[in-house]
Scaffold this motif. Structure first.
Motif, PDB file in Angstrom:
ATOM      1  N   PHE A  24       0.936  -1.100  -0.005  1.00  0.00           N
ATOM      2  CA  PHE A  24      -0.041   0.142  -0.007  1.00  0.00           C
ATOM      3  C   PHE A  24       0.910   1.427   0.131  1.00  0.00           C
ATOM      4  N   LEU A  25       1.899   1.098   1.072  1.00  0.00           N
ATOM      5  CA  LEU A  25       2.982   2.387   0.832  1.00  0.00           C
ATOM      6  C   LEU A  25       3.485   2.574  -0.489  1.00  0.00           C
ATOM      7  N   ASN A  26       3.857   1.585  -1.065  1.00  0.00           N
ATOM      8  CA  ASN A  26       4.417   1.492  -2.474  1.00  0.00           C
ATOM      9  C   ASN A  26       3.450   2.118  -3.531  1.00  0.00           C
ATOM     10  N   ALA A  27       2.457   1.733  -3.517  1.00  0.00           N
ATOM     11  CA  ALA A  27       1.240   2.235  -4.193  1.00  0.00           C
ATOM     12  C   ALA A  27       0.887   3.822  -4.149  1.00  0.00           C
ATOM     13  N   LEU A  28       1.166   4.321  -2.847  1.00  0.00           N
ATOM     14  CA  LEU A  28       0.839   5.587  -2.530  1.00  0.00           C
ATOM     15  C   LEU A  28       2.029   6.656  -3.272  1.00  0.00           C
ATOM     16  N   VAL A  29       3.259   5.938  -2.815  1.00  0.00           N
ATOM     17  CA  VAL A  29       4.406   6.525  -3.476  1.00  0.00           C
ATOM     18  C   VAL A  29       4.261   6.922  -4.943  1.00  0.00           C
ATOM     19  N   PHE A  30       3.939   5.586  -5.691  1.00  0.00           N
ATOM     20  CA  PHE A  30       3.888   5.312  -7.003  1.00  0.00           C
ATOM     21  C   PHE A  30       2.910   6.385  -7.362  1.00  0.00           C
ATOM     22  N   LEU A  31       1.676   6.514  -6.848  1.00  0.00           N
ATOM     23  CA  LEU A  31       0.475   7.372  -7.159  1.00  0.00           C
ATOM     24  C   LEU A  31       1.008   8.780  -7.137  1.00  0.00           C
ATOM     25  N   VAL A  32       1.814   9.277  -6.197  1.00  0.00           N
ATOM     26  CA  VAL A  32       2.404  10.667  -5.976  1.00  0.00           C
ATOM     27  C   VAL A  32       3.263  11.124  -7.186  1.00  0.00           C
ATOM     28  N   PHE A  33       4.508  10.090  -7.043  1.00  0.00           N
ATOM     29  CA  PHE A  33       5.184  10.458  -8.351  1.00  0.00           C
ATOM     30  C   PHE A  33       4.771  10.370  -9.830  1.00  0.00           C
ATOM     31  N   SER A  34       3.809   9.122 -10.060  1.00  0.00           N
ATOM     32  CA  SER A  34       3.199   9.237 -11.357  1.00  0.00           C
ATOM     33  C   SER A  34       2.323  10.400 -11.652  1.00  0.00           C
ATOM     34  N   GLY A  35       1.649  10.842 -10.485  1.00  0.00           N
ATOM     35  CA  GLY A  35       0.598  12.143 -10.690  1.00  0.00           C
ATOM     36  C   GLY A  35       1.377  13.231 -10.869  1.00  0.00           C
ATOM     37  N   VAL A  36       2.453  13.475 -10.279  1.00  0.00           N
ATOM     38  CA  VAL A  36       3.499  14.837 -10.576  1.00  0.00           C
ATOM     39  C   VAL A  36       3.858  14.558 -11.775  1.00  0.00           C
ATOM     40  N   PHE A  37       4.459  13.473 -12.194  1.00  0.00           N
ATOM     41  CA  PHE A  37       5.007  13.395 -13.513  1.00  0.00           C
ATOM     42  C   PHE A  37       3.936  13.516 -14.855  1.00  0.00           C
ATOM     43  N   TRP A  38       2.696  13.061 -14.485  1.00  0.00           N
ATOM     44  CA  TRP A  38       1.590  13.255 -15.647  1.00  0.00           C
ATOM     45  C   TRP A  38       0.998  14.721 -15.719  1.00  0.00           C
ATOM     46  N   LEU A  39       1.054  15.193 -14.499  1.00  0.00           N
ATOM     47  CA  LEU A  39       0.766  16.733 -14.636  1.00  0.00           C
ATOM     48  C   LEU A  39       1.874  17.438 -15.429  1.00  0.00           C
TER      49      LEU A  39
ATOM     50  N   MET B 240       3.989  16.713 -17.518  1.00  0.00           N
ATOM     51  CA  MET B 240       3.899  16.188 -18.918  1.00  0.00           C
ATOM     52  C   MET B 240       2.468  16.768 -19.620  1.00  0.00           C
ATOM     53  N   ARG B 241       1.440  16.511 -18.850  1.00  0.00           N
ATOM     54  CA  ARG B 241       0.208  17.264 -19.481  1.00  0.00           C
ATOM     55  C   ARG B 241       0.203  18.661 -19.651  1.00  0.00           C
ATOM     56  N   PHE B 242       0.928  19.499 -18.818  1.00  0.00           N
ATOM     57  CA  PHE B 242       1.012  20.808 -18.934  1.00  0.00           C
ATOM     58  C   PHE B 242       2.391  21.360 -19.661  1.00  0.00           C
ATOM     59  N   GLU B 243       3.044  20.263 -20.048  1.00  0.00           N
ATOM     60  CA  GLU B 243       4.351  20.532 -21.020  1.00  0.00           C
ATOM     61  C   GLU B 243       5.267  21.328 -20.239  1.00  0.00           C
ATOM     62  N   LEU B 244       5.411  20.984 -18.752  1.00  0.00           N
ATOM     63  CA  LEU B 244       6.283  21.349 -17.749  1.00  0.00           C
ATOM     64  C   LEU B 244       7.701  20.851 -18.270  1.00  0.00           C
ATOM     65  N   ILE B 245       7.602  19.914 -18.957  1.00  0.00           N
ATOM     66  CA  ILE B 245       8.963  18.873 -19.279  1.00  0.00           C
ATOM     67  C   ILE B 245       8.921  18.746 -20.451  1.00  0.00           C
ATOM     68  N   GLY B 246      10.026  19.083 -21.193  1.00  0.00           N
ATOM     69  CA  GLY B 246      10.189  19.141 -22.557  1.00  0.00           C
ATOM     70  C   GLY B 246      11.474  18.065 -23.012  1.00  0.00           C
ATOM     71  N   GLY B 247      11.234  17.680 -24.164  1.00  0.00           N
ATOM     72  CA  GLY B 247      12.240  16.561 -24.868  1.00  0.00           C
ATOM     73  C   GLY B 247      11.957  15.169 -24.829  1.00  0.00           C
ATOM     74  N   LEU B 248      10.684  14.932 -24.322  1.00  0.00           N
ATOM     75  CA  LEU B 248      10.482  13.609 -24.169  1.00  0.00           C
ATOM     76  C   LEU B 248       9.482  13.349 -24.964  1.00  0.00           C
ATOM     77  N   THR B 249       9.808  13.398 -26.441  1.00  0.00           N
ATOM     78  CA  THR B 249       8.794  13.386 -27.552  1.00  0.00           C
ATOM     79  C   THR B 249       8.048  12.077 -27.649  1.00  0.00           C
ATOM     80  N   THR B 250       8.700  10.995 -27.103  1.00  0.00           N
ATOM     81  CA  THR B 250       7.930   9.687 -27.156  1.00  0.00           C
ATOM     82  C   THR B 250       7.018   9.471 -26.152  1.00  0.00           C
TER      83      THR B 250
END
Length: 149
Positions: free
Chosen positions: A36-51, A53-63
């Motif tokens: 469960f702790l693993n899933a929570l940490v994963f959710l936070v990291f993937s959520g921040v990364f998704w946001l 990428m979604r709002f194009e705050l990270i560039g250069g990852l065209t794939t």
């Protein structure tokens, strides 16, 4: 080219460390709590990364892209279910078999299933040399099993 080979190397290191650290964590807080702790940490990291990428705050990852969740198919939930099994079963297997035997079995299974996948889904059957390579890996697994007895 080196970067492309670093991807599976970092993933492999991460898989071993995640499984062994989850096992260690499970001895302190219990396996279900560690998962469960693993899933929570994963959710936070993937959520921040998704946001990002979604709002194009990270560039250069065209794939990679972060499109909205519309018209989802039922099977798109399966990777999350399979990820749960990976996170739950890997430390459990390490507890029973040890890290060496666990990951030898996982790698042999991954190679066999990926060859089947490539053959049927990608229409790219393995070469005879690839089959020999997997055979050598299976022999290695058998040797590890025999050495544990």
């Amino acid at each position: 080219m080196i970067f492309k080979f670093l991807l599976p190397i970092v993933a492999g290191i991460s898989i071993v460390l995640q499984g062994t650290l989850n096992r260690t964590s499970a001895s302190q807080i219990g396996l279900v709590s560690a998962v469960f702790l693993n899933a929570l940490v994963f959710l936070v990291f993937s959520g921040v990364f998704w946001l990002a990428m979604r709002f194009e705050l990270i560039g250069g990852l065209t794939t990679m892209s972060a499109k909205p969740f519309i018209d989802l198919k039922w099977w798109q939930i399966l990777p999350g279910v399979l990820g749960f099994f990976i996170v739950l079963l890997t430390p459990l297997a390490i507890e029973f078999l040890g890290a060496n035997l666990t990951f030898a079995a996982i790698i042999c299974t991954q190679l066999a299933v990926s060859m089947i996948w490539d053959s049927y889904m990608e229409k790219a059957p393995p070469s005879p040399l690839s089959l020999v390579g997997v055979g050598v890996m299976v022999v290695g697994l058998v040797l590890i099993v025999v050495s544990k007895k």
